[in-house]
Write a protein that holds these residues in place. Sequence first.
Motif, mmCIF file in Angstrom:
data_model
loop_
_atom_site.group_PDB
_atom_site.id
_atom_site.type_symbol
_atom_site.label_atom_id
_atom_site.label_comp_id
_atom_site.label_asym_id
_atom_site.label_seq_id
_atom_site.Cartn_x
_atom_site.Cartn_y
_atom_site.Cartn_z
ATOM 1 N N ARG B 22 23.184 60.415 64.399
ATOM 2 C CA ARG B 22 23.303 59.530 63.241
ATOM 3 C C ARG B 22 24.392 58.502 63.482
ATOM 4 O O ARG B 22 24.222 57.329 63.264
ATOM 5 N N GLY B 25 23.174 55.961 66.077
ATOM 6 C CA GLY B 25 22.155 55.053 65.553
ATOM 7 C C GLY B 25 22.767 54.030 64.615
ATOM 8 O O GLY B 25 22.521 52.825 64.716
ATOM 9 N N ASP B 26 23.596 54.526 63.732
ATOM 10 C CA ASP B 26 24.254 53.633 62.799
ATOM 11 C C ASP B 26 25.123 52.650 63.531
ATOM 12 O O ASP B 26 25.162 51.459 63.215
ATOM 13 N N PHE B 29 23.012 49.979 65.305
ATOM 14 C CA PHE B 29 22.364 49.065 64.374
ATOM 15 C C PHE B 29 23.367 48.134 63.718
ATOM 16 O O PHE B 29 23.183 46.913 63.659
ATOM 17 N N THR B 32 24.568 45.574 66.064
ATOM 18 C CA THR B 32 23.584 44.521 66.299
ATOM 19 C C THR B 32 23.601 43.519 65.162
ATOM 20 O O THR B 32 23.519 42.302 65.392
ATOM 21 N N ALA B 33 23.714 44.044 63.966
ATOM 22 C CA ALA B 33 23.734 43.131 62.813
ATOM 23 C C ALA B 33 24.952 42.222 62.879
ATOM 24 O O ALA B 33 24.855 41.003 62.673
ATOM 25 N N VAL B 34 26.087 42.821 63.168
ATOM 26 C CA VAL B 34 27.298 42.006 63.257
ATOM 27 C C VAL B 34 27.155 41.000 64.391
ATOM 28 O O VAL B 34 27.565 39.838 64.277
ATOM 29 N N ALA B 36 24.467 39.608 65.443
ATOM 30 C CA ALA B 36 23.637 38.489 64.985
ATOM 31 C C ALA B 36 24.472 37.516 64.164
ATOM 32 O O ALA B 36 24.376 36.296 64.316
ATOM 33 N N ALA B 37 25.305 38.074 63.275
ATOM 34 C CA ALA B 37 26.132 37.218 62.428
ATOM 35 C C ALA B 37 27.072 36.376 63.274
ATOM 36 O O ALA B 37 27.213 35.165 63.081
ATOM 37 N N ILE B 40 25.524 33.466 65.192
ATOM 38 C CA ILE B 40 25.268 32.235 64.457
ATOM 39 C C ILE B 40 26.513 31.383 64.341
ATOM 40 O O ILE B 40 26.462 30.157 64.492
ATOM 41 N N ILE C 154 16.998 37.122 65.226
ATOM 42 C CA ILE C 154 18.403 36.796 64.924
ATOM 43 C C ILE C 154 18.573 36.559 63.429
ATOM 44 O O ILE C 154 19.508 37.068 62.804
ATOM 45 N N MET C 157 18.206 39.878 61.388
ATOM 46 C CA MET C 157 19.373 40.746 61.589
ATOM 47 C C MET C 157 20.592 40.178 60.878
ATOM 48 O O MET C 157 21.378 40.915 60.269
ATOM 49 N N ALA C 158 20.753 38.870 60.935
ATOM 50 C CA ALA C 158 21.902 38.284 60.251
ATOM 51 C C ALA C 158 21.769 38.458 58.744
ATOM 52 O O ALA C 158 22.761 38.735 58.050
ATOM 53 N N ILE C 160 20.238 40.929 57.319
ATOM 54 C CA ILE C 160 20.554 42.338 57.090
ATOM 55 C C ILE C 160 22.055 42.533 57.065
ATOM 56 O O ILE C 160 22.605 43.237 56.215
ATOM 57 N N TYR C 161 22.742 41.859 58.000
ATOM 58 C CA TYR C 161 24.198 41.972 57.993
ATOM 59 C C TYR C 161 24.761 41.513 56.657
ATOM 60 O O TYR C 161 25.554 42.191 56.026
ATOM 61 N N TYR C 165 25.559 45.081 55.207
ATOM 62 C CA TYR C 165 26.800 45.516 55.844
ATOM 63 C C TYR C 165 27.985 44.639 55.511
ATOM 64 O O TYR C 165 29.110 45.068 55.522
ATOM 65 N N GLY C 246 20.060 62.246 52.729
ATOM 66 C CA GLY C 246 20.757 62.438 53.989
ATOM 67 C C GLY C 246 20.279 61.515 55.098
ATOM 68 O O GLY C 246 20.549 61.745 56.264
ATOM 69 N N PRO C 248 20.383 58.367 57.469
ATOM 70 C CA PRO C 248 21.426 57.433 57.904
ATOM 71 C C PRO C 248 21.082 56.021 57.471
ATOM 72 O O PRO C 248 19.933 55.693 57.194
ATOM 73 N N LYS C 249 22.124 55.203 57.442
ATOM 74 C CA LYS C 249 21.964 53.874 56.878
ATOM 75 C C LYS C 249 20.920 53.064 57.648
ATOM 76 O O LYS C 249 20.088 52.386 57.060
ATOM 77 N N TRP C 250 20.976 53.125 58.965
ATOM 78 C CA TRP C 250 20.088 52.265 59.730
ATOM 79 C C TRP C 250 18.642 52.658 59.524
ATOM 80 O O TRP C 250 17.752 51.810 59.481
ATOM 81 N N ILE C 253 17.456 51.318 56.227
ATOM 82 C CA ILE C 253 17.105 49.903 56.299
ATOM 83 C C ILE C 253 15.754 49.713 56.961
ATOM 84 O O ILE C 253 14.888 49.009 56.454
ATOM 85 N N THR C 254 15.557 50.367 58.102
ATOM 86 C CA THR C 254 14.329 50.095 58.836
ATOM 87 C C THR C 254 13.111 50.755 58.196
ATOM 88 O O THR C 254 12.009 50.215 58.306
#
Lengths: 297, 317, 357
Positions: B22, B25-26, B29, B32-34, B36-37, B40, C154, C157-158, C160-161, C165, C246, C248-250, C253-254
């Motif tokens: 967990r 994976g978290d 992920f 990856t999101a950060v 991407a941010a 940009i 891109i 994902m951005a 999603i960020y 997040y 229970g 996980p976050k990812w 999301i997916t």
Amino acid sequence: MLGAGTKRTEAEKKRGEMTNTQAPSASSTKPVTTSSGQTAKTIEVRDVNLFYGDFHAVENVTMTIAPNKVTALIGSSGCGKTTYLRSLNRMHELTPGARVEGEVTLDGENIYDPAVDPVSVRRLIGMVFQQPNPFPTMSIYDNVAAGLNLNAKKVGKAQKDSVVERSLRGAHLWDEVKDRLDKPGGSLSGGQQQRLCIARATAVEPEVLLMDEPCSALDPVATLAVEDLIGELKSRYTIVIVTHNMQQASRASDVTAFFNLDETGKPGHLVEMGPTTELFTNPNKKETEDYVSGRFG
Amino acid sequence: MASVDTTTNAGQLLAAASGGRRRRGDRIFSRTAVLAAVTILVLLAGVAIFLLSEGYPALTASASELPEGKSFVDYAAPLAFGTVLAATFAALVAVPLAVAVALFITHVAPPKVALTLGYLVDLLAAIPSIIYGLWGIFVLGPAAVPVMKWLEEKLGFIPIFEGPASVTGRTMLVAGLVLAVMILPIVSAVSREAFAQTPRRLQEGAQALGATRWEMIRMTVLPFGKSSVISGAMLGLGRALGETMAVTIILSVSGAVTFNLISQANPSTIAANIALKFPEASGLKINLLIATGLVLFAITLVTNMAARAIIARQQGE
Amino acid sequence: MESASQPVHATGGLALERRRGSLPRWGTCAVLGGSAAVVAAILLATGAFTVALTLVFGTLLSGVFLYVWSRAVEGPRRAKDRVMTLVIAAAFGLAMIPLLSLIFEVAKRGIPGLSWEFFTEDGRGAIGGEGGASHAIVGTLVITAVAAVISVPIGIMAAIYLNEYGTGRLRRALTFFVDVMTGIPSIVAGLFAYALFEIFFGPGIRLGVMGSIALSVLMIPIVIRSAEEVLKIVPNHLREASYALGTPKWKTITKIVLPTAFAGLITGVMIAIARIVGETAPLLVTTGVVDSMNSDPFNGRMQNLAVYAYNEYRSPGVMKQAAYDKAWAAALTLIAIVMILNIAARLVYRRYKTEIR
């Protein structure tokens, strides 16, 4: 029953006594001429039915609203009191699809007559709303004068000043704002804003003032101030106020009308109307007694 | 006894395994999101940096070294002038029109058709700019010729209508009008949002005083939406500043720096100049053009940031 | 306390102000029609009749008539209200004229240029008036597809960020700058792509993928904005239900958030594609102009429909009208693609969206 369990202040007690001894007559239709030569009017309502599209919201209301008295409309939420109030100054029809059937006369003249200009109706029958709504981009002065500016363009500055001062004094707001008339209308506290809206409504010299739960958004101190004001205003205007607060109705009104719904989806209707003290202490209908004693609502 | 032990062990194993999975994976992920941010932001910075590095040689070269024989400022200033002139004219035409269109959709038209009308206006924004360019030069230009002639005759004493009126229609007036049509949807959309959100109680307050519909709009809707209209206007201005193809095709360029809107002799805009000259350019000329692109980027950046700041302030209230 | 004269008390406190009357229901229409007729008659008489002039002067004259008539019958305030309503409606009509004219003209001028050759042959022989736009169509598809492949991951994902997040300064900076990015002039995006490749590959380079990168700069902020909106709509209680199990976050999301938002995401992507499919300027400086078919984005020049249309207009060769026809035909094809994408986007949304109660 009346105010059971609540502490009544001296002011409230006095006001209660006043209403008790005045013996208001709901059927008196003689207009009372005030010292200014201005007359408050009687409103006669005959068989009024109100619709939103096909939905029948309020049915078959017939009543007489006496001049220079405060008439309170009470009832559980959703029973159509506000809808009915808004039909008295032709605001109801502004909602798309809304419809009025029946007759409402102001001193004998039907306000729903096709030849009558709704704009002039709203000038003669003013309204104060639940949520104080001073125009935020206008100063206090301009807010009070807003109705003036619309209705009578050629008012000189001196005259406008005197009307603004008179209205603000009448609303018990003058002393608090006289030094900052140019500040924006939104800069006042809730209670002050509501008094500003009252000043704005009275500035155009209406005959009748309609008030839709004017104190429900205010704190208790501001509420009492506005109720005091209403007590004074009735000497000059006919006042109709919608309230869900029975204590307020019993404190501040001379005549009370009780509306109710049989069940949701059915239209609201007038159950009983009479002098406030009688309605609260000795109502004619069981429905009324149930409501005012808090058994529902 | 033994079973308790194994259960505990199994439980611990399970917790450890899935916990690790967990967490990994978290981690992957979210990283990856950060990423991407950050990419940009890096991209945006990259645009500025690359433009700067490619444009730098032209910025520092002397007048004699540059292809046109002019210093950079002398080269870029007329282009900047033309850019601002075209965009400002477009905004002056588009903004009042857009406000009226927004009022129509939110307060005049029957509510049932309002949504469709909004789509129609937004459709103007979907049309590619090359098509606007072709339309401008083949349709609007020739149609505008008699109008420009009339302007020259009757109002020729005003500098912007001095003339001589072009016979092809390839003027700043036509280019500006096409730009105005292109930015109308964006100004109108922002205004529409604001007007539709005017609080009901304010509008009813005006109506209860006996105001007519126009009076109510004037007293409550317009003051309420004022700052949104301004930021919408600036967004539109930013778009007009950067617009290329419509101007490239329509405008007949002579390089003259003038306010005359109806003549054949017009300044070019930065974007149109790049579009025209770049395909055949080489060497320092390319650096020169890129440097002007940098100037355009700076201008639009400032305009857009100011517009967004106004919107942010309005929303914060 | 009261002053004797109250100019506001216009009615003297006795009667409701009667409208002196009211314009009949057909009043406004009559004025509009009558004015148009009058203006048309005058123009015909003086030989200067055009539809445009009739509309313009007809509207102006209507405004005057309406005001005068209404003022006499209904009073100045109502008159002003009527005239302003007319002005506002006229403004809307004015705004619709370019839209209608554009669609009409593109259709009228583009249809003659459409032909079997247009869609099957590439640009060689264009100087002689032959050839078609198949290379431009393929070019459009390739360049746009590569741009989408870069931008969509891109961008999403951005988004999603930002929505799932992001906190603090990075988030605020990103939000602000994404907004700013929507304002980058398209030609500047093209110059950036050019500069980027020039540093690594030398000057004069022209590649299909450069165009895609330039378009990505324009497309990414659009994808982010629309994806963010869609993700925001997914209610929080769905996420919380997942966490409570229970998950996980990812995975939440997916497996929960993205599928719920799926239709909206697709719609957003389609609309972003529609925005960039007709871009010309950034491609002029990156992918260049070419006549022959090329479907390899990493090798040699490429052209999309928009650049094709521009080029046919700019360098029509010997057979001018044929070239112009082709330019308009390309424009028509382009508008058709944009419209289809926009409409399909809305249909997809309606068909596939998850109802959230």
